[in-house]
Structure formats: C-alpha cells, structure tokens
Design a protein around this motif. Structure first.
Motif, PDB file in Angstrom:
ATOM      1  N   ILE A  60       0.715  -1.336  -0.005  1.00  0.00           N
ATOM      2  CA  ILE A  60       0.120  -0.022  -0.087  1.00  0.00           C
ATOM      3  C   ILE A  60       0.938   1.406  -0.149  1.00  0.00           C
ATOM      4  CG2 ILE A  60      -1.527   1.388   1.371  1.00  0.00           C
ATOM      5  CD1 ILE A  60      -3.057  -1.343   2.341  1.00  0.00           C
ATOM      6  N   PHE A  61       1.798   1.372   0.981  1.00  0.00           N
ATOM      7  CA  PHE A  61       2.974   2.506   0.960  1.00  0.00           C
ATOM      8  C   PHE A  61       3.452   2.612  -0.391  1.00  0.00           C
ATOM      9  CE2 PHE A  61       2.140   2.171   5.518  1.00  0.00           C
ATOM     10  CZ  PHE A  61       2.228   3.534   5.690  1.00  0.00           C
ATOM     11  N   LEU A  62       3.821   1.378  -0.906  1.00  0.00           N
ATOM     12  CA  LEU A  62       4.732   1.456  -2.454  1.00  0.00           C
ATOM     13  C   LEU A  62       3.703   1.936  -3.454  1.00  0.00           C
ATOM     14  CD1 LEU A  62       6.689  -1.624  -2.162  1.00  0.00           C
ATOM     15  CD2 LEU A  62       7.577   0.590  -2.184  1.00  0.00           C
ATOM     16  N   LEU A  63       2.389   1.757  -3.190  1.00  0.00           N
ATOM     17  CA  LEU A  63       1.484   2.103  -4.464  1.00  0.00           C
ATOM     18  C   LEU A  63       1.062   3.415  -4.291  1.00  0.00           C
ATOM     19  CD1 LEU A  63      -0.708  -1.156  -4.801  1.00  0.00           C
ATOM     20  CD2 LEU A  63       0.899  -0.177  -6.525  1.00  0.00           C
ATOM     21  N   MET A  64       0.862   3.763  -2.880  1.00  0.00           N
ATOM     22  CA  MET A  64       0.190   5.199  -2.928  1.00  0.00           C
ATOM     23  C   MET A  64       1.006   6.310  -3.653  1.00  0.00           C
ATOM     24  SD  MET A  64      -1.010   5.444   1.128  1.00  0.00           S
ATOM     25  CE  MET A  64      -1.184   7.277   1.100  1.00  0.00           C
ATOM     26  N   PRO A  65       2.362   6.357  -3.368  1.00  0.00           N
ATOM     27  CA  PRO A  65       2.821   7.221  -4.273  1.00  0.00           C
ATOM     28  C   PRO A  65       2.743   7.392  -5.754  1.00  0.00           C
ATOM     29  CG  PRO A  65       4.494   6.469  -2.739  1.00  0.00           C
ATOM     30  CD  PRO A  65       3.279   5.665  -2.742  1.00  0.00           C
ATOM     31  N   LEU A  66       2.616   5.892  -6.198  1.00  0.00           N
ATOM     32  CA  LEU A  66       2.213   5.844  -7.580  1.00  0.00           C
ATOM     33  C   LEU A  66       0.855   6.214  -7.958  1.00  0.00           C
ATOM     34  CD1 LEU A  66       2.944   4.475 -10.517  1.00  0.00           C
ATOM     35  CD2 LEU A  66       2.040   2.313  -9.452  1.00  0.00           C
TER      36      LEU A  66
ATOM     37  N   LEU B 149      -0.697   8.567  -6.442  1.00  0.00           N
ATOM     38  CA  LEU B 149      -0.654   9.905  -6.181  1.00  0.00           C
ATOM     39  C   LEU B 149      -0.083  10.549  -7.601  1.00  0.00           C
ATOM     40  CD1 LEU B 149      -1.050  12.552  -4.336  1.00  0.00           C
ATOM     41  CD2 LEU B 149       1.146  12.010  -3.262  1.00  0.00           C
ATOM     42  N   ILE B 150       1.131   9.984  -7.942  1.00  0.00           N
ATOM     43  CA  ILE B 150       1.721  10.497  -9.229  1.00  0.00           C
ATOM     44  C   ILE B 150       1.072  10.621 -10.258  1.00  0.00           C
ATOM     45  CG2 ILE B 150       3.570  10.163 -10.773  1.00  0.00           C
ATOM     46  CD1 ILE B 150       5.302   9.081  -8.460  1.00  0.00           C
ATOM     47  N   LEU B 151       0.063   9.421 -10.326  1.00  0.00           N
ATOM     48  CA  LEU B 151      -0.673   9.195 -11.640  1.00  0.00           C
ATOM     49  C   LEU B 151      -1.879  10.300 -11.406  1.00  0.00           C
ATOM     50  CD1 LEU B 151      -1.220   5.345 -11.792  1.00  0.00           C
ATOM     51  CD2 LEU B 151      -0.047   7.004 -13.442  1.00  0.00           C
ATOM     52  N   TYR B 152      -2.727  10.523 -10.327  1.00  0.00           N
ATOM     53  CA  TYR B 152      -3.525  11.270 -10.077  1.00  0.00           C
ATOM     54  C   TYR B 152      -3.260  12.755 -10.423  1.00  0.00           C
ATOM     55  CZ  TYR B 152      -6.945  14.620  -7.701  1.00  0.00           C
ATOM     56  OH  TYR B 152      -7.734  15.401  -7.311  1.00  0.00           O
ATOM     57  N   ILE B 153      -1.740  13.405 -10.043  1.00  0.00           N
ATOM     58  CA  ILE B 153      -1.407  14.687 -10.241  1.00  0.00           C
ATOM     59  C   ILE B 153      -1.115  14.735 -11.701  1.00  0.00           C
ATOM     60  CG2 ILE B 153       0.623  16.099 -10.097  1.00  0.00           C
ATOM     61  CD1 ILE B 153       1.184  14.877  -7.090  1.00  0.00           C
ATOM     62  N   ARG B 154      -0.592  13.707 -12.531  1.00  0.00           N
ATOM     63  CA  ARG B 154      -0.463  13.766 -13.963  1.00  0.00           C
ATOM     64  C   ARG B 154      -1.774  14.013 -14.450  1.00  0.00           C
ATOM     65  NH1 ARG B 154       3.438   9.529 -16.298  1.00  0.00           N
ATOM     66  NH2 ARG B 154       3.128  10.718 -18.206  1.00  0.00           N
ATOM     67  N   SER B 155      -2.933  13.163 -14.121  1.00  0.00           N
ATOM     68  CA  SER B 155      -4.156  13.307 -14.687  1.00  0.00           C
ATOM     69  C   SER B 155      -4.809  14.679 -14.377  1.00  0.00           C
ATOM     70  CB  SER B 155      -4.881  12.012 -14.249  1.00  0.00           C
ATOM     71  OG  SER B 155      -6.443  12.381 -14.417  1.00  0.00           O
TER      72      SER B 155
END
Length: 263
Positions: A18-24, A26-32
């Motif tokens: 979960i901790f590893l996926l959260m930044p991913l 978050l990055i995808l959300y920011i890019r979107s």
C-alpha cells in the motif's frame, strides 16, 4: 504460532505494498489532474479565440451592412431629393417672381431634408457608434432604416428599449443577428408586414419578430439548421448563450423568439 507469524507477514506485505502504491497513485492522479487542467485551459483558450474571431466577423459584417444601407440611401433617397431640387431650380422663371419664390422655397425645403438625411448617414459612418449608444438604440436604428424603405408595414412595439448595462462585443453579435433575420425576411419571406417586440427583463434581452410571409417548415429547419442563413443565426445564438424559438408553417408567416442573457 506459525499461523500468527504468517498473518503478520502478510499484513506487513500488504502494508508495504500500500505504501509503495500510494505514491504511484498520487503521481498518476497529479498527472491526470495536470493533463485535465491543461486540456481545460486549451479548451478555454480555443473558445476565447473562437469568440474573438466571431466578434471580428460580426464587426466586418455590420460594417458591410452599414455600407449597403448607406449606398441604398444615397441612391434611392438623397439622390432623388437632390434630383428633385435640381429640376425645381432649373424650372425657375425669374420673370415670374411669385412662382420663382415658391419654387426656391420648395428647393430649400428639399435641400434641408437632404442635409438631415446626410447627417443620419454620417452617424452610421462612425462604424460602431450605433452600438456604443446602446443595444436598444442599435436595434431601433436598424428597424428605422427598414421602415424608411416603405416596403413593409412596420410595427415596433416598445420602441427604443432602455438597457443601462453595456456589453459591446455581445451587442455586435445581437445587432448582426437582427440584420441577418431582416435580410432573410427580405430575400425569402415575401412578407408585407413585420412586427418587432423588444424588451429587457430580469437580466434577459427579449427580441421577438413576426412577419406575415409565405412561411416554411420550421420543425425541419430547426433540426437541420440549414438554409436561409439559419446555421449562422443558431451558431451566434449559442455563442452568447441565447435561446431561439422558431415557429413557422407554409402560408402562415414566421415568428422568431429570441432570449439572450444580458450583459
């Protein structure tokens, strides 16, 4: 004990994942979000460019229409007045002082009328001065010029509408809308009477036009938005967030109801 250890290991693994996926995520959300914001900005910019292009087109068309009005007025009205003045003056017999005085008086009346007409035309030559005096004045002037042709029985309800607020860009499009509608009536309607009803209520400008011409299938025309300049009219109505209702049928004339948020 081993089962408990396994559960703890699974829980740690899930938590780590979960901790590893959260930044991913978050990055995808920011890019979107950034992409959506950029697309929105581009769309807004495109709409602004389209609006400015439409304003420019409307300005050119209003000027063209103004030139046509001036040319017609010079030829049909002022030209005729000056020709009558010339004929009257040429027929003056100075030996008959009484008739000469009367004819000179008539010539002066014709000249004064010509001067008055030229002054009215001079107002139009100022380009957008008509619009600068307010949309009510602009609409009234257009109806006045149509009435001066003598080709139609004109009824102008409410006369000059009073709108204290101003929107010069929107005014140009509204004026051009009226000009297009009038041109369509002249070219296609075969009408003998036209009624104009304009009023301003609760931040909405209402413009209703009724004519007694040959009419057409308004349902089909509304669906296709083709022919008789309707496509251009609907496009401009949409651009200023207006609403247009078209009621017509063969041999029963046409009624056009327009509502425009203003300013």
């Amino acid at each position: 004990m081993q089962s408990q250890t396994t559960q703890i290991a699974v829980l740690i693994a899930i938590t780590t994942l979960i901790f590893l996926l959260m930044p991913l995520f978050l990055i995808l959300y920011i890019r979107s979000y950034a992409r959506h914001k950029k697309n929105h900005s581009l769309e807004k910019q495109h709409m602004q460019q389209k609006f400015e292009s439409e304003i420019l087109q409307a300005r050119i068309e209003v000027q063209d229409q103004t030139m046509q009005t001036i040319a017609t007025e010079l030829h049909d009205n002022i030209g005729q007045l000056l020709s009558l003045t010339t004929l009257t003056l040429n027929s003056v017999n100075l030996n008959d002082s009484e008739k000469a005085e009367k004819k000179i008086g008539n010539s002066l009346t014709l000249i004064n009328k010509s001067i008055k007409e030229i002054r009215e035309l001079a107002k139009l030559l100022h380009g957008e001065q008509v619009v600068e005096n307010g949309i009510g004045y602009a609409l009234d002037q257009e109806i006045t010029w149509l009435n001066k042709t003598g080709a139609y029985e004109i009824e102008n309800n409410n006369g000059l509408i009073r709108v204290t607020e101003r929107s010069p860009d929107k005014d140009l499009i509204i004026l051009r809308l009226l000009q297009e509608i009038i041109n369509n009536i002249i070219k296609h309607a075969q009408a003998t009477a036209i009624t104009f009803d304009a009023f301003y209520k609760e931040k909405v400008l209402h413009l209703n036009i009724k004519e007694n011409g040959i009419g057409f299938d308004s349902e089909q025309a509304t669906i296709s938005k083709a022919g008789m300049g309707l496509n251009s009219i609907y496009k401009r109505i949409e651009m200023i967030n207006g609403k247009l209702i078209l009621n017509s049928s063969p041999n029963n004339g046409t009624i056009i109801l327009i509502e425009i948020p203003y300013p």
